[in-house]
Design a protein around this motif. Structure first.
Motif, PDB file in Angstrom:
ATOM      1  N   ASP A 191       0.560  -1.066   0.297  1.00  0.00           N
ATOM      2  CA  ASP A 191       0.260  -0.022  -0.189  1.00  0.00           C
ATOM      3  C   ASP A 191       1.002   1.654   0.274  1.00  0.00           C
ATOM      4  OD1 ASP A 191       0.758  -0.834   2.203  1.00  0.00           O
ATOM      5  OD2 ASP A 191      -0.801   0.525   3.603  1.00  0.00           O
ATOM      6  N   GLY A 192       0.129   2.342  -1.039  1.00  0.00           N
ATOM      7  CA  GLY A 192       0.776   3.599  -0.122  1.00  0.00           C
ATOM      8  C   GLY A 192      -0.083   4.898  -0.439  1.00  0.00           C
ATOM      9  N   GLY A 193       0.576   5.818   0.400  1.00  0.00           N
ATOM     10  CA  GLY A 193      -0.118   7.211   0.270  1.00  0.00           C
ATOM     11  C   GLY A 193      -0.349   7.486   1.379  1.00  0.00           C
ATOM     12  N   GLU A 194      -0.500   8.735   2.002  1.00  0.00           N
ATOM     13  CA  GLU A 194      -0.369   9.621   2.670  1.00  0.00           C
ATOM     14  C   GLU A 194      -1.586  10.193   4.033  1.00  0.00           C
ATOM     15  OE1 GLU A 194       2.495   9.471   4.673  1.00  0.00           O
ATOM     16  OE2 GLU A 194       3.522   8.462   4.292  1.00  0.00           O
ATOM     17  N   GLU A 195      -2.494  10.836   2.722  1.00  0.00           N
ATOM     18  CA  GLU A 195      -3.823  11.496   3.057  1.00  0.00           C
ATOM     19  C   GLU A 195      -4.286  10.512   2.640  1.00  0.00           C
ATOM     20  OE1 GLU A 195      -3.939  13.872   4.398  1.00  0.00           O
ATOM     21  OE2 GLU A 195      -1.280  14.754   4.484  1.00  0.00           O
ATOM     22  N   PHE A 196      -6.011  10.487   2.974  1.00  0.00           N
ATOM     23  CA  PHE A 196      -7.045   9.445   2.585  1.00  0.00           C
ATOM     24  C   PHE A 196      -7.160   8.779   1.530  1.00  0.00           C
ATOM     25  CE2 PHE A 196     -10.903   8.060   2.420  1.00  0.00           C
ATOM     26  CZ  PHE A 196     -11.439   6.983   2.981  1.00  0.00           C
ATOM     27  N   GLY A 197      -6.995  10.413   0.568  1.00  0.00           N
ATOM     28  CA  GLY A 197      -7.408   9.990  -0.167  1.00  0.00           C
ATOM     29  C   GLY A 197      -6.734   9.700  -1.286  1.00  0.00           C
ATOM     30  N   ASP A 198      -5.894   9.561  -0.830  1.00  0.00           N
ATOM     31  CA  ASP A 198      -4.431   9.682  -1.816  1.00  0.00           C
ATOM     32  C   ASP A 198      -4.025   7.911  -1.744  1.00  0.00           C
ATOM     33  OD1 ASP A 198      -3.365  11.643  -2.840  1.00  0.00           O
ATOM     34  OD2 ASP A 198      -2.383  11.592  -1.147  1.00  0.00           O
ATOM     35  N   LEU A 199      -4.882   6.701  -0.804  1.00  0.00           N
ATOM     36  CA  LEU A 199      -4.730   5.555  -1.297  1.00  0.00           C
ATOM     37  C   LEU A 199      -4.632   4.860  -1.989  1.00  0.00           C
ATOM     38  CD1 LEU A 199      -6.036   5.581   3.106  1.00  0.00           C
ATOM     39  CD2 LEU A 199      -3.934   5.771   2.219  1.00  0.00           C
ATOM     40  N   ARG A 200      -3.579   4.101  -1.539  1.00  0.00           N
ATOM     41  CA  ARG A 200      -3.581   3.036  -3.092  1.00  0.00           C
ATOM     42  C   ARG A 200      -3.149   1.614  -2.350  1.00  0.00           C
ATOM     43  NH1 ARG A 200      -0.471   4.628  -7.512  1.00  0.00           N
ATOM     44  NH2 ARG A 200       1.415   5.198  -7.070  1.00  0.00           N
ATOM     45  N   GLY A 201      -3.262   0.727  -3.075  1.00  0.00           N
ATOM     46  CA  GLY A 201      -2.812  -0.563  -2.885  1.00  0.00           C
ATOM     47  C   GLY A 201      -3.575  -1.792  -3.519  1.00  0.00           C
ATOM     48  N   VAL A 202      -2.469  -3.419  -3.207  1.00  0.00           N
ATOM     49  CA  VAL A 202      -3.221  -4.110  -3.601  1.00  0.00           C
ATOM     50  C   VAL A 202      -2.617  -5.271  -2.341  1.00  0.00           C
ATOM     51  CG1 VAL A 202      -2.323  -6.439  -5.797  1.00  0.00           C
ATOM     52  CG2 VAL A 202      -2.230  -2.947  -5.969  1.00  0.00           C
ATOM     53  N   GLU A 203      -3.756  -6.007  -2.660  1.00  0.00           N
ATOM     54  CA  GLU A 203      -3.897  -7.093  -1.688  1.00  0.00           C
ATOM     55  C   GLU A 203      -3.779  -8.768  -2.500  1.00  0.00           C
ATOM     56  OE1 GLU A 203      -6.727  -9.497   2.088  1.00  0.00           O
ATOM     57  OE2 GLU A 203      -7.556  -9.047   0.563  1.00  0.00           O
ATOM     58  N   ILE A 204      -2.913  -9.519  -2.549  1.00  0.00           N
ATOM     59  CA  ILE A 204      -3.097 -10.564  -3.283  1.00  0.00           C
ATOM     60  C   ILE A 204      -2.642 -12.298  -2.242  1.00  0.00           C
ATOM     61  CG2 ILE A 204      -1.376 -12.060  -4.425  1.00  0.00           C
ATOM     62  CD1 ILE A 204      -0.530  -9.909  -5.550  1.00  0.00           C
ATOM     63  N   ARG A 205      -3.936 -12.957  -1.850  1.00  0.00           N
ATOM     64  CA  ARG A 205      -4.310 -13.897  -1.285  1.00  0.00           C
ATOM     65  C   ARG A 205      -3.390 -15.046  -2.356  1.00  0.00           C
ATOM     66  NH1 ARG A 205      -9.153 -13.163   2.814  1.00  0.00           N
ATOM     67  NH2 ARG A 205      -8.962 -11.502   2.850  1.00  0.00           N
ATOM     68  N   GLY A 206      -2.767 -16.268  -1.732  1.00  0.00           N
ATOM     69  CA  GLY A 206      -2.449 -17.406  -2.604  1.00  0.00           C
ATOM     70  C   GLY A 206      -1.614 -18.459  -1.221  1.00  0.00           C
ATOM     71  N   THR A 207      -0.852 -18.910  -2.209  1.00  0.00           N
ATOM     72  CA  THR A 207       0.027 -20.414  -1.390  1.00  0.00           C
ATOM     73  C   THR A 207       1.163 -19.696  -1.628  1.00  0.00           C
ATOM     74  OG1 THR A 207      -0.516 -21.114  -3.297  1.00  0.00           O
ATOM     75  CG2 THR A 207      -2.264 -21.882  -1.434  1.00  0.00           C
ATOM     76  N   VAL A 208       2.546 -20.137  -1.508  1.00  0.00           N
ATOM     77  CA  VAL A 208       3.827 -20.226  -1.688  1.00  0.00           C
ATOM     78  C   VAL A 208       4.751 -21.267  -1.952  1.00  0.00           C
ATOM     79  CG1 VAL A 208       3.606 -17.571  -0.119  1.00  0.00           C
ATOM     80  CG2 VAL A 208       4.256 -20.790   1.062  1.00  0.00           C
ATOM     81  N   ARG A 209       5.201 -21.253  -2.914  1.00  0.00           N
ATOM     82  CA  ARG A 209       5.657 -22.081  -3.394  1.00  0.00           C
ATOM     83  C   ARG A 209       7.148 -21.936  -3.216  1.00  0.00           C
ATOM     84  NH1 ARG A 209       7.921 -24.607  -8.512  1.00  0.00           N
ATOM     85  NH2 ARG A 209       9.606 -26.303  -8.083  1.00  0.00           N
ATOM     86  N   VAL A 210       8.299 -22.802  -1.974  1.00  0.00           N
ATOM     87  CA  VAL A 210      10.072 -21.852  -1.819  1.00  0.00           C
ATOM     88  C   VAL A 210      10.824 -23.227  -4.038  1.00  0.00           C
ATOM     89  CG1 VAL A 210      12.165 -23.024  -1.321  1.00  0.00           C
ATOM     90  CG2 VAL A 210      10.171 -23.330   0.793  1.00  0.00           C
ATOM     91  N   VAL A 211      11.572 -22.001  -4.333  1.00  0.00           N
ATOM     92  CA  VAL A 211      12.023 -22.125  -5.154  1.00  0.00           C
ATOM     93  C   VAL A 211      13.349 -22.222  -5.112  1.00  0.00           C
ATOM     94  CG1 VAL A 211      12.720 -21.116  -7.870  1.00  0.00           C
ATOM     95  CG2 VAL A 211      10.566 -21.598  -6.801  1.00  0.00           C
TER      96      VAL A 211
END
Length: 161
Positions: free
Chosen positions: A83-103
């Protein structure tokens, strides 16, 4: 399912959802994610990490002697928020849900690994500005396969989208 298809499936907040191109650009520029895992007793564990997004996967370079690593060995489910942004009107972000694999090696050794070359180069460029990744013998790579992607960009309220 591609990240673009997952982004388009987002139901709530469609008016402020990022396009797949906006998600890619945002994840390329932001430096820190928060990775949430499930503890042995079911409690959440959240920790900040550096990451690389390759357009399909989130790559995490994690200390192998960490609570996160222990949690993920037992239960590969993960949520990652950037996520990023300081003021409420500037907030933005991405949520990713998933699974992991060791590589690759655990911990990552110094021998070349073709499966990691592009990721390690991208990581080095993003965080050191150099074209060389240096393994420290304490970290290894986790590849997050997204099952869902949600995004928000509150700046779109101002633009009337």
């Amino acid at each position: 399912m591609t990240s673009g298809e997952m982004v388009r499936q987002q139901r709530r907040g469609r008016a402020i959802a990022m396009t797949p191109e906006e998600v890619d650009a945002f994840l390329a520029e932001e430096r820190t994610c928060r990775a949430a895992t499930v503890g042995k007793d079911g409690s959440p564990h959240v920790a900040p990490l550096w990451f690389v997004w390759d357009g399909t996967f989130v790559w995490l370079n994690s200390v192998v002697r960490s609570q996160r690593w222990t949690d993920l060995e037992r239960d590969p489910r993960i949520a990652v928020v950037v996520d990023g942004g300081e003021e409420f009107g500037d907030l933005r972000g991405v949520e990713i849900r998933g699974t992991v694999r060791v590589v690759g090696d655990v911990p990552r050794g110094t021998d070349p690994d073709g499966a990691l070359h592009g990721v390690e180069l991208a990581f080095a460029r993003k965080y050191t500005g150099k074209d060389e990744f240096v393994a420290d013998g304490r970290h290894a790579w986790l590849r997050v396969t997204p099952e869902s992607i949600a995004s928000w960009d509150f700046r779109k309220f101002r633009r009337g989208n």
